[in-house]
Write a protein that holds these residues in place. Structure first.
Motif, PDB file in Angstrom:
ATOM      1  N   LEU A   1      -3.471  -1.642   2.185  1.00 52.19           N
ATOM      2  CA  LEU A   1      -3.421  -3.119   3.522  1.00 52.19           C
ATOM      3  C   LEU A   1      -3.242  -4.305   2.118  1.00 52.19           C
ATOM      4  O   LEU A   1      -3.545  -3.834   0.900  1.00 52.19           O
ATOM      5  N   ASP A   2      -2.364  -5.205   2.729  1.00 55.83           N
ATOM      6  CA  ASP A   2      -1.435  -6.355   1.453  1.00 55.83           C
ATOM      7  C   ASP A   2      -2.226  -7.555   2.115  1.00 55.83           C
ATOM      8  O   ASP A   2      -1.540  -7.861   3.085  1.00 55.83           O
ATOM      9  N   LEU A   3      -2.972  -8.058   1.451  1.00 56.99           N
ATOM     10  CA  LEU A   3      -3.878  -9.532   1.772  1.00 56.99           C
ATOM     11  C   LEU A   3      -3.282 -10.368   1.392  1.00 56.99           C
ATOM     12  O   LEU A   3      -2.652 -10.776   0.502  1.00 56.99           O
ATOM     13  N   PHE A   4      -3.004 -12.059   1.553  1.00 57.85           N
ATOM     14  CA  PHE A   4      -2.421 -12.910   1.099  1.00 57.85           C
ATOM     15  C   PHE A   4      -0.920 -12.648   0.811  1.00 57.85           C
ATOM     16  O   PHE A   4      -0.396 -13.053  -0.189  1.00 57.85           O
ATOM     17  N   CYS A   5      -0.339 -12.186   2.157  1.00 60.74           N
ATOM     18  CA  CYS A   5       1.288 -11.130   1.853  1.00 60.74           C
ATOM     19  C   CYS A   5       2.328 -12.134   1.566  1.00 60.74           C
ATOM     20  O   CYS A   5       3.329 -11.653   1.655  1.00 60.74           O
TER      21      CYS A   5
ATOM     22  N   GLU B   1      -1.344 -12.935   6.615  1.00 60.78           N
ATOM     23  CA  GLU B   1      -1.587 -13.768   6.183  1.00 60.78           C
ATOM     24  C   GLU B   1      -1.125 -15.145   6.516  1.00 60.78           C
ATOM     25  O   GLU B   1      -1.461 -15.315   7.951  1.00 60.78           O
ATOM     26  N   GLY B   2      -2.224 -15.981   5.952  1.00 60.29           N
ATOM     27  CA  GLY B   2      -3.038 -16.750   7.112  1.00 60.29           C
ATOM     28  C   GLY B   2      -1.544 -18.050   7.368  1.00 60.29           C
ATOM     29  O   GLY B   2      -2.133 -18.945   8.768  1.00 60.29           O
ATOM     30  N   GLY B   3      -0.501 -18.614   6.708  1.00 62.13           N
ATOM     31  CA  GLY B   3       0.385 -19.307   7.894  1.00 62.13           C
ATOM     32  C   GLY B   3       1.533 -18.565   8.977  1.00 62.13           C
ATOM     33  O   GLY B   3       1.329 -17.287   8.270  1.00 62.13           O
ATOM     34  N   ALA B   4       1.442 -18.581  10.247  1.00 61.69           N
ATOM     35  CA  ALA B   4       1.807 -18.218  11.092  1.00 61.69           C
ATOM     36  C   ALA B   4       3.878 -18.117  10.539  1.00 61.69           C
ATOM     37  O   ALA B   4       4.406 -17.510  10.577  1.00 61.69           O
TER      38      ALA B   4
ATOM     39  N   LYS C   1      -5.331   2.490   0.343  1.00 62.83           N
ATOM     40  CA  LYS C   1      -5.200   1.283  -0.498  1.00 62.83           C
ATOM     41  C   LYS C   1      -5.381  -0.278  -0.373  1.00 62.83           C
ATOM     42  O   LYS C   1      -4.456  -0.066   0.920  1.00 62.83           O
ATOM     43  N   VAL C   2      -5.336  -1.631  -1.225  1.00 63.04           N
ATOM     44  CA  VAL C   2      -5.316  -2.697  -0.804  1.00 63.04           C
ATOM     45  C   VAL C   2      -4.349  -3.514  -2.163  1.00 63.04           C
ATOM     46  O   VAL C   2      -5.398  -3.078  -3.143  1.00 63.04           O
ATOM     47  N   LEU C   3      -3.588  -4.122  -1.850  1.00 66.65           N
ATOM     48  CA  LEU C   3      -3.916  -5.200  -2.857  1.00 66.65           C
ATOM     49  C   LEU C   3      -3.792  -7.101  -2.270  1.00 66.65           C
ATOM     50  O   LEU C   3      -3.711  -7.144  -0.928  1.00 66.65           O
ATOM     51  N   LEU C   4      -4.630  -7.428  -3.361  1.00 66.64           N
ATOM     52  CA  LEU C   4      -5.374  -8.093  -2.812  1.00 66.64           C
ATOM     53  C   LEU C   4      -4.454  -9.642  -3.725  1.00 66.64           C
ATOM     54  O   LEU C   4      -3.827  -9.758  -4.445  1.00 66.64           O
ATOM     55  N   ASP C   5      -3.187 -10.666  -2.994  1.00 70.07           N
ATOM     56  CA  ASP C   5      -3.522 -11.659  -3.717  1.00 70.07           C
ATOM     57  C   ASP C   5      -3.041 -13.102  -3.235  1.00 70.07           C
ATOM     58  O   ASP C   5      -2.612 -13.415  -3.102  1.00 70.07           O
ATOM     59  N   PRO C   6      -5.131 -13.771  -3.313  1.00 70.08           N
ATOM     60  CA  PRO C   6      -4.718 -14.974  -2.795  1.00 70.08           C
ATOM     61  C   PRO C   6      -4.259 -15.997  -3.598  1.00 70.08           C
ATOM     62  O   PRO C   6      -4.144 -16.198  -4.525  1.00 70.08           O
ATOM     63  N   SER C   7      -4.916 -17.291  -3.403  1.00 69.15           N
ATOM     64  CA  SER C   7      -4.506 -18.519  -3.731  1.00 69.15           C
ATOM     65  C   SER C   7      -5.691 -18.924  -4.694  1.00 69.15           C
ATOM     66  O   SER C   7      -6.532 -17.613  -5.171  1.00 69.15           O
TER      67      SER C   7
ATOM     68  N   VAL D   1      -1.577 -12.824  12.020  1.00 67.37           N
ATOM     69  CA  VAL D   1      -1.416 -13.849  10.526  1.00 67.37           C
ATOM     70  C   VAL D   1      -3.374 -14.118  11.353  1.00 67.37           C
ATOM     71  O   VAL D   1      -3.631 -13.326  11.981  1.00 67.37           O
ATOM     72  N   ALA D   2      -4.298 -14.373  10.212  1.00 72.19           N
ATOM     73  CA  ALA D   2      -5.419 -14.196  10.078  1.00 72.19           C
ATOM     74  C   ALA D   2      -5.608 -15.466   8.976  1.00 72.19           C
ATOM     75  O   ALA D   2      -5.208 -15.370   8.142  1.00 72.19           O
ATOM     76  N   ASP D   3      -6.959 -16.356   9.616  1.00 72.34           N
ATOM     77  CA  ASP D   3      -7.299 -17.287   7.812  1.00 72.34           C
ATOM     78  C   ASP D   3      -8.387 -15.780   7.496  1.00 72.34           C
ATOM     79  O   ASP D   3      -9.318 -15.628   7.495  1.00 72.34           O
ATOM     80  N   LEU D   4      -7.991 -15.510   6.216  1.00 72.42           N
ATOM     81  CA  LEU D   4      -8.767 -15.429   5.278  1.00 72.42           C
ATOM     82  C   LEU D   4     -10.040 -15.173   4.658  1.00 72.42           C
ATOM     83  O   LEU D   4     -10.878 -14.361   4.381  1.00 72.42           O
TER      84      LEU D   4
END
Length: 443
Positions: free
Chosen positions: A302-306, A326-329, A370-376, A351-354
């Motif tokens: 799972l790659d969040l904020f991709c 990712e939040g932006g379409a 496994k999970v990857l997070l790369d947030p703002s 597309v999802a508002d995390l």
């Protein structure tokens, strides 16, 4: 009643101080008259004189007037605009000391905010210290008093634009053309209605988006197009929001691109799409993530904020299946296109508002290896409540803000039973106090 708004004037006389340590934004910390003072331009171990720029009840701020005893880590600032420009804050600190400062800040935040300590540290990822910055937002202003246009970054703590001729941290396609940009705008009818340029450099093209507050005349369009043609740049104007970006030269918009040869992936992106500012560090960062996440052919990742798939697509070259969110379409549409262009089929994007996990789709309830997070900068706190669903053996967190990383690390360790195995810094923004880092958690 009438006297309450009156501010006491700041003392004008320089004050002597010994600098004890660094603050998280790279300012020096001293104690004067029982109060903490954050001194801009001072390094730990130095004796300085400074003047106050602000005095509050429990802290104060100041800026250096004279270095009485210099730190061995002090170096001459390379850029002639450094004293004024707010683009960089640490050019007077040697390269090794800048890295050490960022490592100390990261570990300090882990201890103080997250109450965690990494079991080991990654060696820092290092890249070029100059000409590294491939995207920038440059301010533009016509100054009637000077009778000319200024283009550049803003001054420290000010809305004024620095009178710049060049910028050594920007990619040369931008940094060596600051004067040319200013001369171009000076000749436009709407020079007083053009507040900024968004600039982005790809491997083969460089794009400029001129933000305009009124419609350019036919002569303005001709001038912008001529500039693009003569300089070999893609020129756009933006009249309103993002969707109003329109090409001026060439007449059809061309994508920018960057490639990751090792992972056989090429990314296409638009001039306003988010990409990392430092391409050399981005490549190293992806290699490091691939190494520590170590995706296997049978694993779901799972790659969040991709974003536009910066990590998703390399991961998909190794993993069984990758889900990018990712939040932006627009970014997701771009990621889907990039996957197709690279012939990568074992990915899905959502597309999802995390920051609102309750609105996340079915992907949030599934299990992943496994999970990857790369947030703002604001971090990933809200989506961490889904961690128990995922049952991931390993989580890798890429961060551009050590304080939200430390906070989220505390949650992963103290609430969800993960161990903070290893963490380290990546020198994404040399000469600034900005800290990019990576942390690895295991269940």
């Amino acid at each position: 009643m009438g006297h309450r708004g009156k501010r006491k004037p700041l003392p004008a006389e320089p004050i002597a101080a010994h600098i004890e340590s660094f603050a998280h934004d790279g300012k020096g910390i001293a104690h004067v008259d029982g109060r903490v003072v954050f001194v801009d331009g001072a390094l730990p171990g130095e004796d300085v004189t400074f003047v106050y720029t602000e005095i509050k009840r429990d802290y104060a701020a100041g800026r250096v007037v004279e270095i009485v005893t210099a730190s061995p880590d002090r170096v001459p600032a390379r850029c002639r605009h450094f004293a004024l420009c707010g683009g960089c804050s640490l050019q007077y600190l040697s390269e090794d000391a800048q890295i050490a400062l960022k490592e100390d800040l990261l570990l300090d935040q882990f201890r103080r905010i997250g109450k965690v300590e990494p079991a080991a540290q990654f060696p820092p990822l290092r890249g070029p210290h100059w000409s590294y910055r491939s995207r920038a937002r440059l301010g533009a202003r016509y100054v009637a008093k000077k009778g000319r246009e200024l283009v550049g970054f803003r001054e420290h703590a000010s809305a004024k634009i620095v009178d710049m001729t060049d910028c050594p941290v920007l990619h040369p396609a931008l940094g060596e053309r600051i004067q040319a940009f200013a001369e171009l705008i000076e000749g436009l009818s709407l020079r007083e209605r053009l507040p900024q340029i968004e600039a982005a450099v790809g491997e083969e093209r460089t794009a400029l988006v001129f933000r305009v507050l009124e419609d350019p005349t036919a002569e303005d369009f001709a001038r912008l197009a001529r500039f693009g043609k003569d300089q070999g740049l893609d020129v756009y104007i933006q009249r309103e929001g993002r969707d109003s970006v329109a090409p001026v030269y060439p007449e059809t918009a061309h994508d920018l691109s960057y490639s990751l040869p090792e992972w056989e992936v090429t990314f296409r992106f638009g001039p306003l799409d988010f990409t990392q500012v430092n391409m050399a560090i981005n490549r190293q960062m992806i290699d490091q993530v691939m190494q520590v996440l170590d995706p296997q052919p049978e694993e779901r990742v799972l790659d969040l904020f991709c974003g536009l798939g910066n990590f998703t697509l390399p991961l998909a070259r190794r993993a069984g299946h990758v889900t990018g969110v990712e939040g932006g379409a627009e970014a997701v549409a771009r990621a889907i296109r990039n996957a197709a262009d690279n012939g990568i089929g074992n990915v899905e994007f959502h597309v999802a508002d995390l920051s609102k996990p309750e609105s996340c789709g079915s992907w949030a309830g599934r299990e992943y290896h496994k999970v990857l997070l790369d947030p703002s900068r604001s971090g990933a706190l809200e989506i961490l409540q889904c961690v128990p669903n995922w049952k991931a053996g390993r989580i890798v967190y890429v961060s551009c803000n050590p304080s939200t990383l430390a906070r989220d690390a505390g949650v992963l360790v103290h609430e969800y039973g993960y161990r903070l195995l290893k963490a380290g810094v990546m020198d994404m923004f040399p000469h600034t106090a900005h800290v990019e880092s990576i942390a690895v958690f295991e269940r």
